[in-house]
Design an enzyme around this catalytic site. Structure first.
Site, PDB file in Angstrom:
ATOM      1  N   ARG A1175       0.824  -1.675  -0.309  1.00 40.53           N
ATOM      2  CA  ARG A1175      -0.217  -0.353  -0.188  1.00 40.53           C
ATOM      3  C   ARG A1175       0.915   1.121   0.328  1.00 40.53           C
ATOM      4  O   ARG A1175       1.797   1.209   0.917  1.00 40.53           O
ATOM      5  CB  ARG A1175      -1.293   0.137   1.510  1.00 40.53           C
ATOM      6  CG  ARG A1175      -1.621   1.247   1.271  1.00 40.53           C
ATOM      7  CD  ARG A1175      -2.506   1.454   2.409  1.00 40.53           C
ATOM      8  NE  ARG A1175      -2.832   2.714   2.800  1.00 40.53           N
ATOM      9  CZ  ARG A1175      -3.248   3.405   3.815  1.00 40.53           C
ATOM     10  NH1 ARG A1175      -3.311   3.275   5.287  1.00 40.53           N
ATOM     11  NH2 ARG A1175      -3.721   4.484   3.526  1.00 40.53           N
ATOM     12  N   HIS A1220      -3.347  10.839   0.325  1.00 39.32           N
ATOM     13  CA  HIS A1220      -2.534  10.724   1.889  1.00 39.32           C
ATOM     14  C   HIS A1220      -1.794  12.435   2.762  1.00 39.32           C
ATOM     15  O   HIS A1220      -1.138  12.148   3.066  1.00 39.32           O
ATOM     16  CB  HIS A1220      -1.680   9.651   2.089  1.00 39.32           C
ATOM     17  CG  HIS A1220      -1.728   8.471   3.656  1.00 39.32           C
ATOM     18  ND1 HIS A1220      -1.556   7.738   3.370  1.00 39.32           N
ATOM     19  CD2 HIS A1220      -0.834   9.499   4.646  1.00 39.32           C
ATOM     20  CE1 HIS A1220      -0.778   7.464   4.274  1.00 39.32           C
ATOM     21  NE2 HIS A1220      -0.788   8.796   5.271  1.00 39.32           N
TER      22      HIS A1220
END
Length: 1660
Positions: A1175, A1220
């Site tokens: 990820r 993010h």
């Protein structure tokens, strides 16, 4: 006309506009009001119209005018004081109410919405007098409970509504009180059972809430959590030796059944049968006494007849009798269910508890009154009893009377249903006992000629009360004890003589009012005394078969329509405190004595209890050689001091040895009081405390806890705790007032005899301290312990005590903490006798104390041991001394010296060789000589003294509270002092936890080290911890005494601190005691004999599902670097990190781990881990520099193509996060996530990424931790973009746009790409788990749930359900309106938005790290996230620390929150996308904490999957690398791989956790120990890995292994250089010697190699 009205009424306007980002008006609100009484001072609140007078005549016209001007809402402040002038909601001021109703009606009819403002109105005077104004939080809470909140067990875990819930919520209870919280027993099972243990009751009668088990009343609605509550109740009772008696129905019918007719509907018989069957099957293996109905007459008559009780049916003619009919049939069916299906297997009894007064003829000589009394009993008692106990039918008297009245009145006054013959047969005899609830009596007279409905009129009788009967708080209950005996005889004659069943008195008691001295309930004591005595007469004199007496009630509770105004309890419940503390009243202690005696007779003398066996054969301790300097016990520091913080903190599960002695303690002066009672003499503490200023608040021990007069209260607490030992001290001056035997005070002796006898009777061993600091003042007048004569005086006192109490006392302690006596009393002068002679008096006093102790020991040994067989010891005190640096010998010597001066001062003479330790003699002797003295200030023992003192203790007793770090210092010579003699400096250890006493900080790990030191130093004695490891270290710990039983006089602190397991209210003369939560915790520890491994902590061996996605995680800004490379735009983190004072040590992500240029290295690390997924996130500004699709940066996209391709080539599947946290700065410049246009920008960004990478990427995450973005970025401002200017609204606006952005990205993928790309997409939501700080407190339970709902639910609820939770919406709206805002600060989704957001998930992405303890906090009118949440959080001290302040290790919380997701959101597929732990400080590649973390957290996830059915699909460890941890920079390291930042190439070095995580991955779970070794296990490579040995990073020093020792890298380098030099010298010598033989030689070079603290080095 309008102008005149405008002159009379002043109007304020507030326009609030809500606009979208494109400036289109979405909503408009124009608020007017409030009305004013005049146009002057329009801002003055006193001019606000409050319905104190009539409305203006033209107000309606004015409202129409306002509506025509666009006004939509009108503010109407409500006046509490005018509406309810008395404060009583049952007594409103009718004119004021009518005025407000008219005002609201006029506004509504004018098309204007009234905005009613309740908050901050004037408080009624009666309430103000009692509570003060709105500044009192209690008043606010009361108001909120009435207006907004529904708290407590009444609705917990899905419990159904009952008729009593509905009744109280509709305002039919005095003061609008409700059952919502009541005593909070739903959360307080342990608290309630504690009370029962204290009272020694053998049986506890409670009822089951039908609606808690079957919310709808039917089995298909079964609620397992409700069922589990009663399981816990029953099990806890049985564990304490208390038999449960369970009532199936005590009035609280499920409202769902009442909605279909309740007890009037014949179908309820089958419903009750089903409910009973379930209860018998579930609980019958443990419950042996069942009551089907409690006081059913109340249900029939008051619930369905008069309507005074719920369900408020007023039908005394039909409904009341119909209800009784169905209750009797329901009872019979339940009895038959048990009899047919369960009795043989379970062996229990089933009965019914009927309530009845006694009916005494008003004129006993009047036949008419006698007959009327008979009818009264038949209409009340016989109505139910006759069918069940006689012949299956109603009594003839009842049937005939009803027919008679029908005939005489010509109308039906009562319709009595008829039982069929089959029903009669089924009903008759359906009881194994006759349960009786009885409270009072009535005088009955005949009264004819009434043709109204109701029992009195139908029965032709009138009830009367004798004015001489003592009243109670209820006008329905008078104290008439003789009526009970007569009623029992009546029942025996009329009913039980037929069926031959026993009588159980299932309820008897009286209410008191809630005022005055609520603890000294003398009226209840008198009531119980008289009624119980009448029951005894009925048994012993009349032969009635009474077998049980149950007092109502255990504690104060909700008493029907009277609410909490009437108190029946033996225990007082403080309902104003959300914690609902329970405190025994005088009646609880009285009833306990009745139970103990089984009546009223004085108990016969019991055989003496064998506490430690008849006699204890304790060999005299051997003489040991004196301690060296430092002592050989220094091995303890060598063993324990190198421990890491993780090793120190790691919680150990285990139990103590069988027969371990658990106890609690107190001391005479601290608890007894009675300072001059019954001839007691004055002690030094009596004298000291009478001098003003010596003690805070001039507190003293004159009364203290009044234990001198409260033996029963103290025994109650000890029984409730179930301790085996009670340590207390004798007051010398209470026994010998002037210190000498000649002054013997027999009343003082009698007190201790009563206390000791009470302990023995309750199987509690007395541990008696002979002297706990309270010297008789008369002896201090002859210089006290500085006088050698005290040795013999003390011996005389001890001799008397042994002779008087020794037949029952088997454990004696001569002195408590003699070091404190000597130093604090005679050196510092802080405590009595306040002598300040620090250089010599402490040594002389200690000398005398040691001799006095030895003499007392020998007296017992020679005169009493043979006959009494007890133990004698002394209780010493010590704090653990930890050297400042274990590697510096001088500091080890200093720590040893500190222990010898404090503990060895007394322990060395007693437990070693009869003399002081050499370290002490050496120090004091040398100091004395340096100070010019001719001899040491430390006295010397003769050889005879030494022989006399050595071995004078049978066991080692120690008091310990804290730990100090010690270093050597050279003290001043011009000060003669015991303190400076030691040449040490003491400071508190790092991580010390503050307590209420500054001098006693909590340092748990020091205790284990101290106990090990005692073992090594004193020859492994048996140890009793007498105030305040073992199975790991072999220390012989035999007992633990907790200090203290209750709050008491804490010496120099007075009553300002409380050590007690019980709270004592020193403001009240009765000194009531209430258990604290610690009392329940200590009980559990004692019950378990330590800390056995819990189910939560046990390892589960098994495997995750096939195809489980094992992964590890990273994020773009944290690892990529290349912040300005190849056209990347600026992100908010670029700007934030380059802003001064934002980042720790001015770190930034400019380079980070340089992953932008190290794809191959990162792939290699992933291969080492064995993961098949990775990820990572995409940097939005790397692809779209300005955040829009106007320019696509192909170089940026190409980087991600190369990364994805490399992953796929390595057979690793990418998991891509779109966002993010690194928003393009260009978008932040126009508002960022606060600007709604960002929704479209994010959708465009997602579209570009899906289009470019979607053919390779099949797992997408839209947003990572939107909670952090919204709250920390736009609320706190501690993360980028650092905005904190509007914490009450900005986080909610940002979150609103984040949620909509996620939904749009999901729809883009779903609509355009899913069909051809075949991936899945979701959002990653982060959440901590929250446990209540006090799990026994509903307020904290609710706070914990709010923490989770405000964190996880903030985002999960919209994504999975379409909108914010009602909890969030209601709280924020209510707080917004209360603050004067026109609407909620939480934005609303439109119906279209709700529909678009709902279901935008293919899975639940979840990040989790830790658990917190939550508790309620009232932030009052503050407007921010925490204030809205109404909760604060802390961590449990026992949870392991990490490198992050916020992250505490609590694995069970992980399982709990996974299960919560399953239950809350329909068991979605869960991918754990982040989970990990940080470290900080010196780099240690043997990352034991991380190994522990992953092992235990992942195992909890396995439990969630295998045991809880959670749909677990994947797990990603955070993080792959030690990367930039946001504002903490590189200080906190989460990585599985260490990144050596001092090496420009930034090499990735595996930590030991890599191989542990790789094994879990390769095994797809956990193999059992029996399967090891297993082929799936990954072992660390044996070969070296070139380039993996990192030099120390700046500011960090590696811990390395050198010659078997763990030392710093610099020390290791120094050692290597020394060895290398020695090698050279040796080589030169060899060369010289061999020169003649060898002409040439060359030195072999040995490169210096730096070793990392890792057993091996590895190659990839």
């Amino acid at each position: 006309m309008m102008k005149v009205l405008e002159a009379f009424l002043s109007l304020g306007f507030l326009a609030v506009f809500w606009s979208s980002s494109n400036a289109e008006q979405q909503d408009f609100m124009l608020l007017a009001g409030p009305l004013k009484t005049s146009q002057t001072s329009p801002s003055d609140e006193d001019n606000t119209f409050n319905c104190g007078g009539p409305l203006p005549q033209q107000s309606r016209t004015y409202f129409l005018y306002l509506q025509s001007r666009g006004v939509t809402h009108f503010k109407v402040p409500m006046s509490w004081s005018l509406i309810l002038p008395s404060g009583d909601p049952s007594q409103p001021h009718e004119d004021t109410v009518r005025c407000y109703k008219t005002l609201v009606q006029q506004l509504t009819e004018s098309g204007i919405k009234p905005l009613l403002v309740l908050h901050r109105s004037a408080v009624p005077e009666l309430f103000r007098a009692r509570y003060g104004g709105w500044e009192n939080p209690l008043l606010v809470q009361m108001f909120e409970h009435e207006s907004f909140k529904v708290e407590g067990g009444w609705a917990k875990h899905g419990k159904g509504e009952t008729i009593w819930d509905r009744f109280s919520h509709e305002g039919h209870v005095i003061g609008n009180q409700t059952t919502d919280l009541a005593c909070d027993s739903y959360h307080k099972v342990d608290y309630d059972v504690y009370l029962l243990r204290g009272m020694m009751v053998p049986n506890y009668q409670f009822s089951i809430s039908w609606a808690r088990i079957f919310p709808t009343g039917h089995k298909e609605s079964l609620l397992e959590k409700g069922v589990a509550y009663y399981d816990k109740m029953i099990d806890t009772l049985l564990q304490s030796g208390i038999e449960p008696t369970v009532t199936l129905h005590h009035w609280d019918l499920p409202q769902a059944l009442q909605d279909t007719g309740g007890w009037e509907n014949d179908t309820i018989v089958e419903a009750f049968k089903e409910f009973s069957d379930f209860c018998f099957s579930r609980y019958g293996d443990r419950v042996k006494t069942w009551i089907t109905f409690g006081s059913p007459w109340v249900v029939s008559n008051l619930g369905y007849g008069t309507g005074e009780h719920p369900p408020r049916v007023k039908d005394p003619i039909i409904a009341s009798y119909k209800v009784t009919h169905n209750i009797i049939k329901s009872h019979a069916e339940a009895w038959h269910i048990y009899n047919d299906n369960y009795r043989k297997l379970q062996g229990g009894k089933v009965g019914i508890a009927l309530n009845s007064d006694w009916a005494e003829p008003r004129n006993p000589s009047s036949d008419q009154d006698v007959a009327a009394a008979e009818r009264y009993l038949n209409f009340m008692l016989g109505w139910f009893a006759h069918p069940i106990f006689v012949d299956g039918d109603y009594p003839t008297v009842l049937k005939e009377q009803i027919e008679k009245k029908k005939g005489s009145c010509g109308k039906e006054l009562a319709r009595l249903p008829v039982f069929t013959e089959a029903e009669k047969q089924r009903i008759q005899g359906t009881a194994d006992f006759f349960g009786l609830n009885h409270y009072t009596s009535r005088l009955i007279s005949e009264s004819l000629n009434s043709c109204d409905a109701g029992p009195n009129n139908v029965g032709d009788f009138l009830t009367h009360i004798d004015p001489a009967w003592p009243p109670t708080a209820s006008d329905q209950i008078q104290s008439v004890p003789w009526g009970l005996r007569r009623l029992l005889n009546y029942i025996s004659s009329e009913y039980t003589s037929i069926t031959k069943v026993p009588i159980y008195i299932t309820g008897n008691g009286m209410p008191t009012e809630y005022n005055g001295d609520v603890f000294n309930d003398a009226d209840r004591v008198d009531y119980l005394k008289a009624y119980i005595n009448e029951a005894m007469k009925a048994v012993l004199l009349d032969g009635t078969g009474v077998q049980r007496f149950t007092v109502q009630s255990l504690m104060d509770g909700f008493e029907g329509p009277q609410g909490y105004s009437q108190r029946f309890g033996l225990h007082y419940v403080y309902f104003e405190d959300p914690d609902r503390p329970r405190t025994p009243k005088a009646s609880a202690y009285y009833y306990s004595k009745v139970i103990e005696r089984n009546g009223f007779a004085e108990p016969a003398a019991k055989a003496k209890m064998e506490i430690y066996g008849n006699k204890i054969d304790i060999p005299r301790l051997p003489s040991l050689p004196p301690s060296e300097i430092p002592s050989k016990s220094k091995v303890i520091w060598e063993k324990f001091s190198p421990q890491t913080k993780f090793e120190r903190q790691l919680y150990h599960y285990g139990t103590f040895s069988e027969g371990f002695h658990w106890g609690v303690s107190s001391s005479a002066y601290q608890v007894e009081g009675g300072s001059n009672a019954d001839g007691k003499g004055t002690s030094v503490w009596d004298t000291f405390t009478q001098k003003p200023g010596n003690i805070p608040n001039n507190d003293n021990g004159d009364v203290a806890c009044d234990s001198y007069n409260k033996i029963d209260a103290d025994l109650y607490m000890l029984r409730a705790l179930k301790v085996k030992t009670y340590r207390f001290s004798l007051s010398w001056s209470r026994i010998f007032p002037n210190g000498y035997k000649s002054s013997l005070n027999q009343k003082g002796v009698d007190y201790y005899n009563r206390l000791i006898d009470g302990l023995i009777a309750n199987n509690i061993a007395p541990m008696v301290t002979l002297y706990h600091w309270d010297l008789p003042q008369a002896l201090q007048d002859i210089n006290g312990w500085d006088n050698p004569e005290m040795i013999n005086i003390f011996s005389e006192y001890c001799d008397f005590c042994y002779a008087t109490f020794g037949d029952r006392v088997k454990f004696w302690i001569t002195f408590n903490e003699p070091q404190t006596i000597a130093w604090s009393g005679y050196g510092l002068g802080q405590i009595p006798p306040s002598v300040k002679q620090p250089g010599d008096a402490p040594y002389r006093v200690a000398h005398n104390l040691l001799k006095a102790h030895a003499q007392a020991y020998h007296t017992y040994d020679e005169k009493y041991r043979a006959s009494q067989g007890g133990l004698v010891s002394i209780s010493l005190n010590a704090e653990w001394a930890e050297p400042l640096d274990i590697n510096v010998p001088r500091e080890v010597v200093a720590a040893d010296r500190a222990l010898q001066f404090q503990l060895g001062w007394f322990a060395h003479p007693i437990f070693k060789n009869g003399d002081y330790p050499d370290a002490m003699k050496w120090q004091v002797g040398n100091k004395s000589e340096l100070q010019g003295l001719t001899e040491s200030r430390l006295p010397s023992f003769t050889d005879e003294d030494k022989a006399f003192i050595q071995g004078t203790a049978d066991v080692f007793c120690i008091n310990t509270y804290t730990t100090k770090v010690v270093r050597h210092v050279t003290s001043r010579l011009d000060i003669e002092s015991y303190e400076t003699d030691q040449d040490v400096e003491k400071k508190y250890a790092d991580g010390s936890i503050n307590t209420a006493v500054n001098e006693q900080k909590a340092v748990a790990w020091g205790l284990r080290r101290l106990l090990n030191w005692l073992k090594e130093e004193y020859g492994d004695p048996e140890i009793y911890i007498t105030e305040n490891a073992h199975n790991l270290d072999g220390v012989r710990v035999k007992g633990y005494i907790a200090s203290s039983l209750m709050d008491s006089f804490e010496w120099l602190k007075g009553y300002t601190v409380g050590y007690g397991l019980h709270y004592v209210n020193f403001k009240l003369s009765s000194r009531p005691r209430s258990p604290k939560r610690s009392a329940h915790l200590y009980f559990d520890i004692m019950k378990n004999n330590g800390f056995p491994l819990t189910e939560d902590e046990e390892m589960l061996y098994g495997h995750f599902p096939e195809g489980f996605m094992w992964s590890t995680s990273s994020a773009a800004y944290q690892i990529e670097g290349a912040w300005r490379s190849d056209g990347k735009g600026l992100s908010i983190w670029d700007k934030f990190a380059h802003t001064p004072e934002k980042m720790s040590q001015d770190y930034n992500g400019d380079i980070a781990c340089n992953s932008y240029n190290k794809i191959a290295e990162d792939i290699n690390s992933l291969k080492t881990l064995r993961v098949r997924h990775y990820r990572f996130s995409i940097s939005w500004p790397r692809i779209m520099p300005d955040g829009t699709n106007r320019k696509i940066n192909e170089a940026g996209l190409n980087y991600y193509h190369r990364l994805v391709d490399a992953l796929l080539e390595a057979n690793i599947k990418p998991q891509v996060t779109l966002y993010h946290w690194d928003l393009p700065q260009a978008l932040q410049d126009v508002g960022g996530w606060e600007n709604e246009t960002i929704v479209e920008r994010f959708r465009d960004y997602a579209d570009v990424v899906f289009n470019s990478l979607g053919d390779k990427v099949k797992f997408w995450i839209t947003l990572n931790e939107a909670y952090i973005v919204a709250l920390h970025g736009y609320g706190y401002g501690n993360l980028a973009p650092g905005i904190n200017s509007n914490p009450g609204t900005a986080p909610y606006v940002a979150a609103h746009n984040l949620i909509k952005s996620h939904a749009e990205a999901w729809h883009v993928y779903n609509d355009k790409y899913r069909a051809k790309q075949g991936g899945i997409i979701g959002i990653t939501i982060n959440s901590d788990w929250a446990e209540p700080r006090n799990p026994y407190k509903q307020e904290d339970v609710d706070a914990a749930m709010r923490v989770v709902q405000f964190m996880m639910g903030w985002f999960a609820h919209p994504v999975f359900n379409g909108d914010y939770s009602d909890l969030m919406k209601n709280i924020i709206r209510e707080r917004s309106l209360a603050a004067g805002r026109p609407q909620s600060r939480l934005p609303e989704f439109t119906p279209a938005e709700v529909a678009r957001i709902k279901g935008t998930h293919d899975y639940f992405g979840f990040n989790h790290y830790t658990t917190f303890l939550a508790f309620y906090v009232d932030f009052q009118n503050q407007e921010h996230y925490e204030a809205d949440r109404g909760a604060a959080v802390i961590s449990d001290r026992t949870w392991l620390d990490s490198g992050s302040d916020w992250l505490k290790v609590n694995p069970p919380g992980f399982r709990k929150i996974l299960k919560f997701i399953k239950e809350e959101y329909g068991n979605p597929p869960i991918y754990v996308t982040e989970n990990g732990v940080s470290e900080r400080g010196p780099v240690n590649l043997n990352d034991a904490l991380r190994i522990h973390f992953y092992k235990n957290y992942i195992n909890q996830a396995l439990k969630a999957y295998l045991l809880d059915g959670v749909d677990m699909r994947g797990y990603a460890a955070w993080s792959l690398l030690d990367n930039l941890e946001w504002v903490m920079g590189y200080d906190e390291r989460f990585g599985l791989f260490y990144v050596n930042r001092s090496d420009p190439s930034l090499p990735r070095i595996p930590k030991k956790s890599v191989w542990h995580y790789a094994t879990i991955i390769n095994c797809n779970g956990f193999i059992s120990p029996g399967e090891s070794p297993h082929e799936c296990q990954i072992h660390e490579p044996d070969v070296d890995i070139p380039g993996t040995t990192p030099p120390s990073p700046p500011g960090e020093e590696l811990i390395v292994s050198f010659l078997g020792l763990e030392v710093s890298s610099s020390d290791a380098a120094l050692g290597l250089n020394v060895l290398f030099s020695l090698t050279i010298i040796a080589a030169v010598a060899v060369v010289g010697m061999a020169y003649a033989l060898v002409k040439a030689s060359k030195k072999q070079k040995h490169p210096v190699e730096e070793h990392i603290d890792h057993e091996n080095k590895y190659k990839f």
